[in-house]
Design a protein around this motif. Structure first.
Motif, PDB file in Angstrom:
ATOM      1  N   PRO A 106      33.122  38.243  15.963  1.00 38.73           N
ATOM      2  CA  PRO A 106      32.737  39.427  16.726  1.00 38.73           C
ATOM      3  C   PRO A 106      33.007  40.737  16.003  1.00 38.73           C
ATOM      4  CG  PRO A 106      34.765  38.487  17.586  1.00 38.73           C
ATOM      5  CD  PRO A 106      34.233  37.515  16.592  1.00 38.73           C
ATOM      6  N   ILE A 107      32.152  41.717  16.269  1.00 40.69           N
ATOM      7  CA  ILE A 107      32.333  43.089  15.802  1.00 40.69           C
ATOM      8  C   ILE A 107      32.396  43.953  17.065  1.00 40.69           C
ATOM      9  CG2 ILE A 107      31.312  44.974  14.457  1.00 40.69           C
ATOM     10  CD1 ILE A 107      29.963  42.558  12.813  1.00 40.69           C
ATOM     11  N   VAL A 108      33.508  44.647  17.224  1.00 42.33           N
ATOM     12  CA  VAL A 108      33.884  45.245  18.500  1.00 42.33           C
ATOM     13  C   VAL A 108      34.006  46.760  18.367  1.00 42.33           C
ATOM     14  CG1 VAL A 108      35.802  45.306  20.164  1.00 42.33           C
ATOM     15  CG2 VAL A 108      35.070  43.121  19.207  1.00 42.33           C
ATOM     16  N   ALA A 109      33.599  47.502  19.399  1.00 42.12           N
ATOM     17  CA  ALA A 109      33.762  48.960  19.409  1.00 42.12           C
ATOM     18  C   ALA A 109      35.232  49.287  19.662  1.00 42.12           C
ATOM     19  CB  ALA A 109      32.892  49.589  20.495  1.00 42.12           C
ATOM     20  N   LEU A 110      35.810  50.106  18.768  1.00 41.59           N
ATOM     21  CA  LEU A 110      37.239  50.413  18.888  1.00 41.59           C
ATOM     22  C   LEU A 110      37.558  51.232  20.138  1.00 41.59           C
ATOM     23  CD1 LEU A 110      38.051  51.038  15.153  1.00 41.59           C
ATOM     24  CD2 LEU A 110      39.321  49.482  16.638  1.00 41.59           C
ATOM     25  N   GLY A 150      38.745  57.742  13.775  1.00 39.33           N
ATOM     26  CA  GLY A 150      37.316  57.937  14.034  1.00 39.33           C
ATOM     27  C   GLY A 150      36.427  56.770  13.671  1.00 39.33           C
ATOM     28  N   CYS A 151      37.027  55.677  13.203  1.00 38.35           N
ATOM     29  CA  CYS A 151      36.243  54.485  12.856  1.00 38.35           C
ATOM     30  C   CYS A 151      35.637  53.915  14.151  1.00 38.35           C
ATOM     31  CB  CYS A 151      37.156  53.459  12.196  1.00 38.35           C
ATOM     32  SG  CYS A 151      36.335  51.956  11.677  1.00 38.35           S
ATOM     33  N   GLU A 152      34.342  53.581  14.121  1.00 40.31           N
ATOM     34  CA  GLU A 152      33.667  53.123  15.340  1.00 40.31           C
ATOM     35  C   GLU A 152      33.907  51.652  15.652  1.00 40.31           C
ATOM     36  OE1 GLU A 152      32.043  54.687  12.857  1.00 40.31           O
ATOM     37  OE2 GLU A 152      30.970  56.406  13.689  1.00 40.31           O
ATOM     38  N   LEU A 153      33.833  50.810  14.606  1.00 36.07           N
ATOM     39  CA  LEU A 153      33.783  49.365  14.850  1.00 36.07           C
ATOM     40  C   LEU A 153      34.850  48.625  14.060  1.00 36.07           C
ATOM     41  CD1 LEU A 153      29.900  48.959  14.511  1.00 36.07           C
ATOM     42  CD2 LEU A 153      31.196  49.014  16.649  1.00 36.07           C
ATOM     43  N   ALA A 154      35.250  47.469  14.583  1.00 36.33           N
ATOM     44  CA  ALA A 154      36.253  46.666  13.893  1.00 36.33           C
ATOM     45  C   ALA A 154      35.929  45.183  14.002  1.00 36.33           C
ATOM     46  CB  ALA A 154      37.639  46.939  14.466  1.00 36.33           C
ATOM     47  N   GLN A 155      36.410  44.466  13.006  1.00 31.32           N
ATOM     48  CA  GLN A 155      36.192  43.024  12.912  1.00 31.32           C
ATOM     49  C   GLN A 155      37.469  42.447  12.330  1.00 31.32           C
ATOM     50  OE1 GLN A 155      32.839  42.242  10.336  1.00 31.32           O
ATOM     51  NE2 GLN A 155      33.204  40.057  10.244  1.00 31.32           N
ATOM     52  N   GLY A 156      37.930  41.335  12.875  1.00 37.28           N
ATOM     53  CA  GLY A 156      39.132  40.735  12.311  1.00 37.28           C
ATOM     54  C   GLY A 156      39.776  39.752  13.265  1.00 37.28           C
ATOM     55  N   TYR A 157      40.810  39.096  12.771  1.00 40.49           N
ATOM     56  CA  TYR A 157      41.462  38.035  13.529  1.00 40.49           C
ATOM     57  C   TYR A 157      42.053  38.539  14.846  1.00 40.49           C
ATOM     58  CZ  TYR A 157      41.114  35.041   9.349  1.00 40.49           C
ATOM     59  OH  TYR A 157      40.670  34.294   8.284  1.00 40.49           O
TER      60      TYR A 157
END
Ligand code: C2E
Ligand code: MG
Ligand code: MG
Ligand code: MG
Length: 292
Positions: A46-50, A252-259
């Motif tokens: 998944p790639i999720v909005a922070l 200000g990073c929009e999206l995140a991906q990770g464990y």
């Protein structure tokens, strides 16, 4: 590793077993069989909005369930075939599978979720890729914005003129492009300005040290600001902790991906989780560990 992938009875095939030329040839031959016999599968991460935890998309990551060798991770076979025509076969298969997944997501009402697909240089520099993707999308009735094509910074920089031309062609089709593993390819800032991409993915090796208040902290915040000045969206790769996600959100990073959100999981598990969260769109952290 095999357990992470959800099939604990699979033995992991290690890199040193693949090193010599014989093995490389064997992989190239096995790939054709692997495609026909559907041993290659896309797992989804998944790639999720922070800002609100909403699910936005998934990265498709290939897994090879080899009948005798067990689970082979992409790092243990993709690099060995990247110079051969086998990478084009695999890449086209991955694109076709990703479009099929998008079609199934749309049938369930998830029509604004995207899938990111990794492309190797030899594949995207081969003429006809745009036409191939166009045909796949048309026959599945999936809009081009649903597909995000990931090219590594390193591969682009190696042949920047050719890569830029292909990127322009793909953009004209309405496809979106991400620069993957950003920070490891040493591109100059003037290239970054000229490259027609939509999304910048900050490599895990920088996000890992983001809380140390050293160089990585400054590199990450500077890269985020720079990307925003150029009108691009930023994904932070390899987010493993709550504190990392909070820092990146505040930067200000929009999206995140990770464990923190999930390891890559099967399509079936992905669909189950989406079904469970339904209209809330709130992706549950540690989704790979949730029993449904
Ligand atoms: P990538 O595109 O940078 O993908 C991210 C990798 O980081 C994935 O490894 C993912 O499982 C891992 N990862 C994600 N979040 C975390 C985290 O929080 N912590 C840690 N330690 N790792 C995390 P994976 O699936 O083993 O893939 C490795 C690489 O193989 C990919 O790196 C990509 O370059 C390549 N690859 C994977 N699938 C394909 C494919 O279909 N085609 C091509 N050409 N390359 C692929
Ligand atoms: Mg990637
Ligand atoms: Mg990456
Ligand atoms: Mg990476």
């Amino acid at each position: 590793q095999a357990k992470d992938a959800g099939r604990s009875n699979f033995r992991v095939f290690t890199d040193d077993m693949l090193h010599n030329a014989n093995n490389r040839l064997m992989i190239e031959q096995d790939i054709g069989i692997a495609i026909n016999e559907r041993q290659l599968t896309l797992f989804l991460q998944p790639i999720v909005a922070l800002k609100d935890g909403h699910i936005k998309g998934f990265e498709a990551l290939i897994r090879w369930f080899h009948p005798s060798r067990g689970l082979i991770m992409p790092g243990n076979f993709i690099p060995h075939i990247e110079e051969s025509d086998a990478i084009i076969k695999v890449g086209n298969y991955v694109l076709a599978e990703a479009v099929e997944i998008l079609k199934r997501l749309r049938l369930q009402g998830w029509d604004d979720i995207y899938i990111a697909v990794n492309l190797s240089a030899k594949h995207y520099l081969t003429p006809g890729l745009g036409d191939y993707i166009k045909r796949l999308l048309a026959s599945a009735m999936v809009p081009p914005q649903s597909l995000l094509l990931e090219v590594t910074e390193e591969s682009v920089i190696e042949q920047v003129d050719e890569a830029m031309e292909v990127m322009r062609e793909l953009k004209l089709l309405g496809l979106r492009i991400a620069i993957d593993d950003f920070g490891t390819g040493y591109s100059s800032l003037s290239y970054l300005k000229q490259l027609p991409f939509d999304v910048l993915k900050i490599d895990r090796c920088f996000t890992a040290g983001v809380l140390d208040n050293g160089a990585d902290t400054h590199i990450v915040t500077t890269v985020i600001d720079l990307a925003h000045h150029l009108g691009r969206t930023v994904v932070a790769e390899g987010i493993e902790t709550e504190l990392q996600s909070e820092f990146l959100d505040s930067a200000g990073c929009e999206l995140a991906q990770g464990y923190l959100y999930s390891k890559p999981i099967s399509e079936a598990k992905t669909l189950d989780i989406l079904m469970a969260i339904s209209a809330s769109r709130l992706w549950p952290k540690g989704a790979d560990t949730i029993l449904l």
